[in-house]
Scaffold this motif. Structure first.
Motif, mmCIF file in Angstrom:
data_model
loop_
_atom_site.group_PDB
_atom_site.id
_atom_site.type_symbol
_atom_site.label_atom_id
_atom_site.label_comp_id
_atom_site.label_asym_id
_atom_site.label_seq_id
_atom_site.Cartn_x
_atom_site.Cartn_y
_atom_site.Cartn_z
ATOM 1 N N ALA A 195 -3.785 2.472 -7.497
ATOM 2 C CA ALA A 195 -3.914 2.740 -6.180
ATOM 3 C C ALA A 195 -5.545 3.605 -5.618
ATOM 4 O O ALA A 195 -5.088 3.366 -4.802
ATOM 5 C CB ALA A 195 -3.050 3.711 -6.236
ATOM 6 N N ALA B 221 0.254 5.243 -1.086
ATOM 7 C CA ALA B 221 -1.382 5.768 -1.562
ATOM 8 C C ALA B 221 -1.842 7.351 -1.924
ATOM 9 O O ALA B 221 -2.304 7.200 -2.928
ATOM 10 C CB ALA B 221 -2.244 5.142 -0.595
ATOM 11 N N TRP C 275 1.025 -1.176 -0.058
ATOM 12 C CA TRP C 275 -0.072 -0.001 -0.356
ATOM 13 C C TRP C 275 0.845 1.034 -0.040
ATOM 14 O O TRP C 275 0.739 2.450 0.687
ATOM 15 C CB TRP C 275 -1.407 0.380 1.528
ATOM 16 C CG TRP C 275 -1.743 -0.980 1.250
ATOM 17 C CD1 TRP C 275 -1.665 -2.258 1.545
ATOM 18 C CD2 TRP C 275 -2.931 -1.202 0.380
ATOM 19 N NE1 TRP C 275 -2.569 -2.939 1.333
ATOM 20 C CE2 TRP C 275 -3.862 -2.129 0.571
ATOM 21 C CE3 TRP C 275 -3.939 0.259 0.466
ATOM 22 C CZ2 TRP C 275 -5.272 -2.449 0.374
ATOM 23 C CZ3 TRP C 275 -5.367 -0.164 -0.466
ATOM 24 C CH2 TRP C 275 -5.729 -1.249 -0.416
ATOM 25 N N SER C 276 2.368 0.991 -0.158
ATOM 26 C CA SER C 276 2.657 2.372 -0.356
ATOM 27 C C SER C 276 3.043 3.320 -1.021
ATOM 28 O O SER C 276 1.974 2.623 -2.452
ATOM 29 C CB SER C 276 4.099 1.971 -0.689
ATOM 30 O OG SER C 276 4.329 1.677 -1.581
ATOM 31 N N ASP D 253 2.000 11.912 -6.495
ATOM 32 C CA ASP D 253 1.050 10.865 -6.901
ATOM 33 C C ASP D 253 0.157 11.106 -8.126
ATOM 34 O O ASP D 253 -0.518 10.523 -7.775
ATOM 35 C CB ASP D 253 -0.174 10.505 -6.069
ATOM 36 C CG ASP D 253 -0.810 11.556 -5.246
ATOM 37 O OD1 ASP D 253 -0.603 12.374 -5.612
ATOM 38 O OD2 ASP D 253 -1.389 10.754 -4.108
ATOM 39 N N THR E 232 0.273 -6.242 -9.812
ATOM 40 C CA THR E 232 -0.309 -4.139 -10.225
ATOM 41 C C THR E 232 -1.601 -4.054 -10.241
ATOM 42 O O THR E 232 -2.316 -4.211 -10.989
ATOM 43 C CB THR E 232 0.955 -3.901 -10.510
ATOM 44 O OG1 THR E 232 2.283 -4.392 -11.300
ATOM 45 C CG2 THR E 232 0.698 -2.196 -11.065
ATOM 46 N N ASP F 108 -7.339 -7.392 0.265
ATOM 47 C CA ASP F 108 -7.096 -5.921 -0.506
ATOM 48 C C ASP F 108 -8.761 -5.331 -0.207
ATOM 49 O O ASP F 108 -9.194 -4.367 -0.501
ATOM 50 C CB ASP F 108 -7.024 -6.559 -1.841
ATOM 51 C CG ASP F 108 -6.014 -6.395 -2.707
ATOM 52 O OD1 ASP F 108 -5.213 -6.381 -2.113
ATOM 53 O OD2 ASP F 108 -5.973 -7.082 -3.575
ATOM 54 N N GLN G 33 -1.240 6.259 -10.349
ATOM 55 C CA GLN G 33 -0.593 5.367 -9.599
ATOM 56 C C GLN G 33 -1.205 4.579 -9.244
ATOM 57 O O GLN G 33 -2.371 3.316 -8.888
ATOM 58 C CB GLN G 33 -1.214 6.175 -8.166
ATOM 59 C CG GLN G 33 0.020 5.992 -7.079
ATOM 60 C CD GLN G 33 0.898 6.432 -6.530
ATOM 61 O OE1 GLN G 33 1.894 7.406 -8.286
ATOM 62 N NE2 GLN G 33 2.076 6.475 -5.607
ATOM 63 N N ARG G 34 -0.138 3.237 -9.075
ATOM 64 C CA ARG G 34 -0.385 1.828 -8.285
ATOM 65 C C ARG G 34 0.241 1.356 -7.078
ATOM 66 O O ARG G 34 0.806 2.519 -6.701
ATOM 67 C CB ARG G 34 0.347 1.026 -9.491
ATOM 68 C CG ARG G 34 0.081 1.589 -11.551
ATOM 69 C CD ARG G 34 1.371 0.994 -12.888
ATOM 70 N NE ARG G 34 0.106 1.352 -13.964
ATOM 71 C CZ ARG G 34 -0.973 1.580 -13.890
ATOM 72 N NH1 ARG G 34 -1.029 0.007 -14.246
ATOM 73 N NH2 ARG G 34 -0.947 2.382 -15.842
ATOM 74 N N ARG G 35 -0.788 0.273 -7.350
ATOM 75 C CA ARG G 35 -0.104 -0.780 -5.690
ATOM 76 C C ARG G 35 -0.096 -2.091 -6.062
ATOM 77 O O ARG G 35 -0.379 -2.734 -7.671
ATOM 78 C CB ARG G 35 -1.120 -0.035 -5.074
ATOM 79 C CG ARG G 35 -1.970 -1.060 -5.376
ATOM 80 C CD ARG G 35 -3.492 -0.485 -3.516
ATOM 81 N NE ARG G 35 -4.678 -2.285 -3.954
ATOM 82 C CZ ARG G 35 -5.799 -1.578 -4.108
ATOM 83 N NH1 ARG G 35 -5.788 -0.505 -4.449
ATOM 84 N NH2 ARG G 35 -6.526 -1.899 -4.206
ATOM 85 N N SER G 36 1.329 -2.405 -5.696
ATOM 86 C CA SER G 36 1.017 -4.465 -5.283
ATOM 87 C C SER G 36 -0.574 -4.582 -4.485
ATOM 88 O O SER G 36 -0.655 -4.125 -3.358
ATOM 89 C CB SER G 36 1.946 -4.139 -4.997
ATOM 90 O OG SER G 36 3.125 -3.635 -5.959
#
Length: 618
Positions: free
Chosen positions: A220, A26, A23-24, A31, A217, A503, A207-210
């Protein structure tokens, strides 16, 4: 003591760089392309963070524009949609005001040391007053007023620019004026135009998150969008350029706004008795619901929610709600020479009707299954109503608390006498809930905040504030919500349950649906009257409301911020509506509109009928 639901050591609602795996970033300084007072540059992904060069144009420039092979007017469809009115939504302003006040109340509830640390983390001066505190609103303005937000008109503090610009109450977003036109090289003429043409056509990435499930991927969310710095349309003719960003055609594009996470608060939601470790609280998960469903690989969001129409659930809020509130809001474009209507009345009515048709035909299937076709008079029978989700997300979806979908079932004898009914609304528009009533909804609490608990009322008059009455006070506090206690909304076809839970698209209780299950069956038991003859008819109808009575009452009571003209900080109400209805707050405005519309009449999402032949009692 600092409320333990807040992430320790955070850097502010729009500055937090979370060190939580998956979640880094976010919501961070890098961003989006919104200018933040820092020198131009790129973020860690190489995406350009330079300021917007050219302002956002009025969508009125596209009036009459029809693509080759098409037969519909894109402007008229857009102007009658909820996306075209995101910053004119009275429920948005009321909710925003409550969120701002809740955050102020939270800060004021802290000890002197905790408050000082918080202000330091927020990069605010130690004597910061309420004008600088409601930074949480930035999360809302990103997607409801993207033109103004992307141009930095709600800019949060940074190390090089440590003070807010002060539009967090939505009061100062620019309403274009013919007598005082904007400079398009410095500002936008579309700050009050919601999610308009430039917003989507300039967006080239997000912006993306894992994923916490398997590292995939994902977007976010939280309005983390990257946009072209210049006008994407031909200036004179307004034609869409030959090269449209491929990102706009993907389902991921919708994930830039339709997934929302609170960057400050960790969830207290329990999954199988365990609270996920260090998970920021999920506020909305429409994109995640789609991403981990059977639809992701074969159906995009845009395949159902046609661009410019943006078909959805809102009906009365479009018409008669918005047109009654805003009046001839587009007179400015008429005066400028655009061939548009000054009023959005017809477009909003058309939009509401499109939505009703869409919801009735494309959202769900309702049917009786495994139910008797014969019964004896005076005997008990059980009928089963099955609801199948036909969408690519939960049904219903979005920011769900206050939304409700339910089954209304009624049995009548041959003479038309109703002898069984469940799921009816009372005369005040509230759902009558009984033991058998099936309501698909999400319930969320803001748990552990003394200043909220102290607002609990002795509703039953027994002289004691019970735990149930405290819980009732904890509902609907958008920015402080931290614990989902119910989410039985129906998942989409082929959904991955483990991924949903990981998630934040929680199923609560966890055993409500099996992996992949996209339907729900509800039994109803009643007795056939002794006097019944020959035939009884049972009908079931699936209804949906965007706002239930409880939520409307909450906004009316808790939005205490007057408009600017009335000495407060909230955006001014349209003058004719304000004067005719004697209102000075957005909470009482949305309540008045709700009442005037017949208590926000529900949308009919489909019905089914069952005939039961009655045999005489022996």
């Amino acid at each position: 003591m600092k409320n333990d639901t807040f992430l320790k050591g955070f850097v502010g609602a729009v500055l937090l760089a979370m060190a939580v795996p998956g979640w880094s970033a976010a919501v961070t300084e890098d961003d989006s392309t919104q200018p933040r007072g820092a020198p131009p540059g790129v973020n860690d992904d190489g995406q350009v963070l330079d300021p917007i060069i050219e302002g956002f144009r009025a969508p009125a420039q596209f009036e009459g524009f029809i693509l080759p092979g098409e037969d519909h007017n894109f402007y008229e469809e857009w102007v009658g949609s909820m996306m075209g009115n995101t910053i004119r939504d009275p429920a948005f302003f009321a909710t925003l005001n409550v969120a701002n006040q809740d955050f102020i109340d939270y800060v004021n509830s802290l000890s002197a040391d905790d408050r000082a640390q918080l202000l330091e983390d927020l990069k605010l001066p130690p004597d910061a007053d309420e004008e600088l505190l409601p930074v949480t609103a930035d999360l809302c303005l990103r997607c409801h007023a993207p033109a103004g937000w992307l141009e930095g008109h709600s800019e949060p503090p940074t190390p090089s620019f440590p003070f807010l610009k002060g539009q967090f109450w939505g009061a100062a977003f620019l309403e274009e004026s013919v007598t005082d036109p904007v400079d398009l090289l410095a500002e936008s003429e579309a700050e009050m135009e919601g999610v308009q043409c430039d917003t989507c056509h300039r967006t080239y990435d997000g912006q993306r998150r894992s994923s916490r499930h398997d590292g995939s991927t994902m977007m976010a969310g939280n309005g983390g969008m990257f946009v072209s710095l210049e006008n994407p349309f031909e200036e004179e003719h307004g034609f869409i350029p030959d090269t449209v960003f491929d990102f706009q055609k993907e389902g991921d594009f919708c994930g830039t706004c339709h997934d929302v996470t609170n960057p400050l608060i960790t969830t207290k939601t329990e999954i199988d008795g365990v609270v996920p470790e260090n998970m920021p609280h999920p506020i909305e998960r429409t994109y995640t619901e789609w991403f981990w469903s059977g639809y992701r690989n074969n159906k995009r969001c845009q395949d159902c929610h046609a661009p410019m129409k943006f078909l959805g659930a809102q009906t009365w809020l479009l018409s008669p709600g918005l047109n009654n509130l805003w009046g001839n809001v587009d007179q400015k474009w008429v005066d400028r020479g655009y061939t548009v209507s000054a009023s959005r009345d017809l477009a909003l009515k058309d939009g509401a009707e499109r939505n009703r048709k869409f919801m009735a035909e494309a959202a769900a299937k309702l049917e009786f299954v495994d139910s008797p076709k014969r019964a004896r008079a005076g005997r008990e029978v059980t009928v089963n109503v099955k609801v199948t989700n036909l969408t690519g997300h939960k049904l219903p979806t979005g920011f769900a608390e206050g939304r409700q979908m339910w089954i209304h079932i009624k049995a009548v004898d041959k003479d038309g006498n109703v002898f069984f009914e469940d799921g009816a609304l009372d005369g005040d528009g509230a759902l009558i809930r009984n033991a058998q009533t099936k309501v698909y909804e999400q319930e969320i609490l803001a748990e552990g905040y003394p200043f909220i608990d102290d607002d609990a009322k002795d509703l039953d008059g027994d002289g004691v504030i019970s735990p149930e009455e405290i819980e009732k006070a904890q509902h609907f506090h958008f920015v402080l919500m931290n614990k989902i206690i119910k989410d039985n909304r129906i998942p989409p076809m082929g959904y991955n349950k483990a991924a949903y839970q990981a998630d934040g698209a929680f199923i609560v209780p966890a055993d409500t649906y099996a992996d992949g299950q996209y339907w729900d069956t509800t039994p109803y038991t009643f007795t056939i009257p002794v006097s019944a003859r020959r035939l009884v008819e049972v009908t079931a109808t699936l209804y949906y409301q965007t706002f239930n009575r409880e939520y409307m009452e909450f906004l009316k009571e808790h939005d205490t911020e007057p408009t600017v003209s009335d000495g407060g900080r909230a955006r001014d109400l349209p003058g004719p509506f304000r004067n005719a209805n004697n209102v000075d707050r957005w909470g009482e405005t949305i309540y008045a509109l709700w009442e005037d519309a017949g208590n926000g009449p529900p949308v009919n999402m489909g019905s089914a009928k069952l005939d039961i032949r009655v045999r005489r009692r022996r």
